[in-house]
Design an enzyme around this catalytic site. Sequence first.
Site, PDB file in Angstrom:
ATOM      1  N   ALA A  24       0.805  -1.221   0.000  1.00  0.00           N
ATOM      2  CA  ALA A  24       0.000   0.000   0.000  1.00  0.00           C
ATOM      3  C   ALA A  24       0.844   1.280   0.000  1.00  0.00           C
ATOM      4  CB  ALA A  24      -0.938  -0.024   1.196  1.00  0.00           C
ATOM      5  N   PHE A  35      -2.692   1.222   5.284  1.00  0.00           N
ATOM      6  CA  PHE A  35      -3.345   0.809   6.525  1.00  0.00           C
ATOM      7  C   PHE A  35      -2.581   1.292   7.756  1.00  0.00           C
ATOM      8  CE2 PHE A  35      -5.915  -3.183   5.064  1.00  0.00           C
ATOM      9  CZ  PHE A  35      -6.770  -2.347   4.379  1.00  0.00           C
ATOM     10  N   ILE A 105      -4.600  -3.283  -4.690  1.00  0.00           N
ATOM     11  CA  ILE A 105      -5.798  -3.671  -5.445  1.00  0.00           C
ATOM     12  C   ILE A 105      -6.290  -2.507  -6.292  1.00  0.00           C
ATOM     13  CG2 ILE A 105      -6.489  -5.465  -3.797  1.00  0.00           C
ATOM     14  CD1 ILE A 105      -8.353  -3.459  -2.445  1.00  0.00           C
ATOM     15  N   HIS A 121      -3.684  -9.800  -4.200  1.00  0.00           N
ATOM     16  CA  HIS A 121      -4.962  -9.606  -3.509  1.00  0.00           C
ATOM     17  C   HIS A 121      -6.085  -9.172  -4.443  1.00  0.00           C
ATOM     18  CE1 HIS A 121      -2.451  -9.045   0.403  1.00  0.00           C
ATOM     19  NE2 HIS A 121      -2.653 -10.311   0.119  1.00  0.00           N
TER      20      HIS A 121
HETATM   21  P1  NAD Z   1       0.518  -1.374   5.218  1.00  0.00           P
HETATM   22  O1  NAD Z   1      -0.431  -0.236   5.340  1.00  0.00           O
HETATM   23  O2  NAD Z   1       0.475  -2.427   6.237  1.00  0.00           O
HETATM   24  O3  NAD Z   1       2.009  -0.807   5.205  1.00  0.00           O
HETATM   25  C1  NAD Z   1       2.401   0.218   4.350  1.00  0.00           C
HETATM   26  C2  NAD Z   1       3.878   0.461   4.598  1.00  0.00           C
HETATM   27  O4  NAD Z   1       4.340   1.381   3.627  1.00  0.00           O
HETATM   28  C3  NAD Z   1       4.172   1.063   5.974  1.00  0.00           C
HETATM   29  O5  NAD Z   1       5.322   0.425   6.507  1.00  0.00           O
HETATM   30  C4  NAD Z   1       4.467   2.535   5.655  1.00  0.00           C
HETATM   31  O6  NAD Z   1       5.398   3.107   6.541  1.00  0.00           O
HETATM   32  C5  NAD Z   1       5.054   2.439   4.269  1.00  0.00           C
HETATM   33  N1  NAD Z   1       4.850   3.600   3.419  1.00  0.00           N
HETATM   34  C6  NAD Z   1       3.759   4.414   3.347  1.00  0.00           C
HETATM   35  N2  NAD Z   1       3.932   5.346   2.402  1.00  0.00           N
HETATM   36  C7  NAD Z   1       5.172   5.119   1.866  1.00  0.00           C
HETATM   37  C8  NAD Z   1       5.920   5.740   0.841  1.00  0.00           C
HETATM   38  N3  NAD Z   1       5.468   6.806   0.171  1.00  0.00           N
HETATM   39  N4  NAD Z   1       7.155   5.229   0.549  1.00  0.00           N
HETATM   40  C9  NAD Z   1       7.649   4.166   1.219  1.00  0.00           C
HETATM   41  N5  NAD Z   1       6.979   3.542   2.209  1.00  0.00           N
HETATM   42  C10 NAD Z   1       5.751   4.008   2.514  1.00  0.00           C
HETATM   43  O7  NAD Z   1       0.367  -1.964   3.737  1.00  0.00           O
HETATM   44  P2  NAD Z   1       0.638  -3.452   3.186  1.00  0.00           P
HETATM   45  O8  NAD Z   1       1.897  -3.984   3.757  1.00  0.00           O
HETATM   46  O9  NAD Z   1       0.466  -3.380   1.734  1.00  0.00           O
HETATM   47  O10 NAD Z   1      -0.550  -4.313   3.806  1.00  0.00           O
HETATM   48  C11 NAD Z   1      -1.883  -3.811   3.826  1.00  0.00           C
HETATM   49  C12 NAD Z   1      -2.910  -4.587   3.040  1.00  0.00           C
HETATM   50  O11 NAD Z   1      -3.981  -3.703   2.660  1.00  0.00           O
HETATM   51  C13 NAD Z   1      -2.422  -5.160   1.736  1.00  0.00           C
HETATM   52  O12 NAD Z   1      -3.065  -6.360   1.534  1.00  0.00           O
HETATM   53  C14 NAD Z   1      -2.888  -4.148   0.693  1.00  0.00           C
HETATM   54  O13 NAD Z   1      -3.297  -4.786  -0.487  1.00  0.00           O
HETATM   55  C15 NAD Z   1      -4.138  -3.558   1.281  1.00  0.00           C
HETATM   56  N6  NAD Z   1      -4.272  -2.118   0.904  1.00  0.00           N
HETATM   57  C16 NAD Z   1      -4.168  -1.787  -0.414  1.00  0.00           C
HETATM   58  C17 NAD Z   1      -4.249  -0.465  -0.797  1.00  0.00           C
HETATM   59  C18 NAD Z   1      -4.109  -0.133  -2.276  1.00  0.00           C
HETATM   60  O14 NAD Z   1      -4.455  -0.953  -3.121  1.00  0.00           O
HETATM   61  N7  NAD Z   1      -3.567   1.034  -2.618  1.00  0.00           N
HETATM   62  C19 NAD Z   1      -4.451   0.537   0.154  1.00  0.00           C
HETATM   63  C20 NAD Z   1      -4.584   0.151   1.510  1.00  0.00           C
HETATM   64  C21 NAD Z   1      -4.481  -1.193   1.873  1.00  0.00           C
END
Ligand code: NAD
Length: 238
Positions: A24, A35, A105, A121
């Site tokens: 994410a 998240f 996603i 996912h």
């Molecule tokens: P997570 O929210 O658990 O972790 C995100 C990580 O990225 C954190 O460690 C954060 O510090 C870091 N981060 C945030 N912005 C950043 C940036 N600009 N550069 C570098 N690092 C950055 O996300 P996850 O590990 O992907 O797990 C969450 C779950 O939720 C996954 O299954 C994901 O698919 C889903 N999700 C997806 C989306 C999306 O599709 N965009 C959005 C929210 C959640």
Amino acid sequence: MDDAISTLRQWIEESENIVFFGGAGVSTESGIPDFRSTDGLYSQKYAYPPETILSHTFFMKQPEEFYRFYRDKMVALDAQPNAAHRRLAEWERQGKLKAVITQNIDGLHQRAGSEKVLELHGSTLRNYCMNCKKPSGIEAVTASEGVPRCNCGGIIRPDVVLYEEGLDSSVIQESVKYISKADVLIVGGTSLVVYPAAGLVDYYGGSKLVLINKGATHLDSRAALHINGKIGEVLSAV
Ligand code: NAD
């Protein structure tokens, strides 16, 4: 940080087998909240935590409430790919990057031009009827209110992997194949706490594991290169 970026630049120049594994955090610079950042969805107040609302049980019991949250927080049609998405697509076009493996996603890697994208996912852009299995696009969700229904009367659901649901085994197998053969593995924008996706990085056996993240992860000490920063900014600087 400058030294790490120079090393990464050199590895990218030399390699023709780069694989990217992300989450994410790759899309936060496109305005989609993750998240676990301080301004992520876990810090916002809902009646239930996101991982409860986005679970199979919750979807089956309270689809109205699921869709209220989902339309508000998970569907982001106005978001544009950022510098990280674009750079990865460019490396693929140059024949350097073999695959993007994403937990996201949102479809932004494909919008940036990436072709080999393994969506662990699923995608908010794909939906299908739970009764007749007819596929539909995102408009089935955005152009309706409440719980979207198919012409046959069935509930339309997103083709995303909800909590408690299993991942597609062919996507997992292909991801393992790419990661285990990679020369350089770049892991970015993920807290690496969502399993089984996070466990895939263990299949990497090379010596060029690069971690680009804003926060700490359990992989920090294993990375050959650890860059603490925003992934869009870091990849643009490479
Ligand atoms: P997570 O929210 O658990 O972790 C995100 C990580 O990225 C954190 O460690 C954060 O510090 C870091 N981060 C945030 N912005 C950043 C940036 N600009 N550069 C570098 N690092 C950055 O996300 P996850 O590990 O992907 O797990 C969450 C779950 O939720 C996954 O299954 C994901 O698919 C889903 N999700 C997806 C989306 C999306 O599709 N965009 C959005 C929210 C959640």
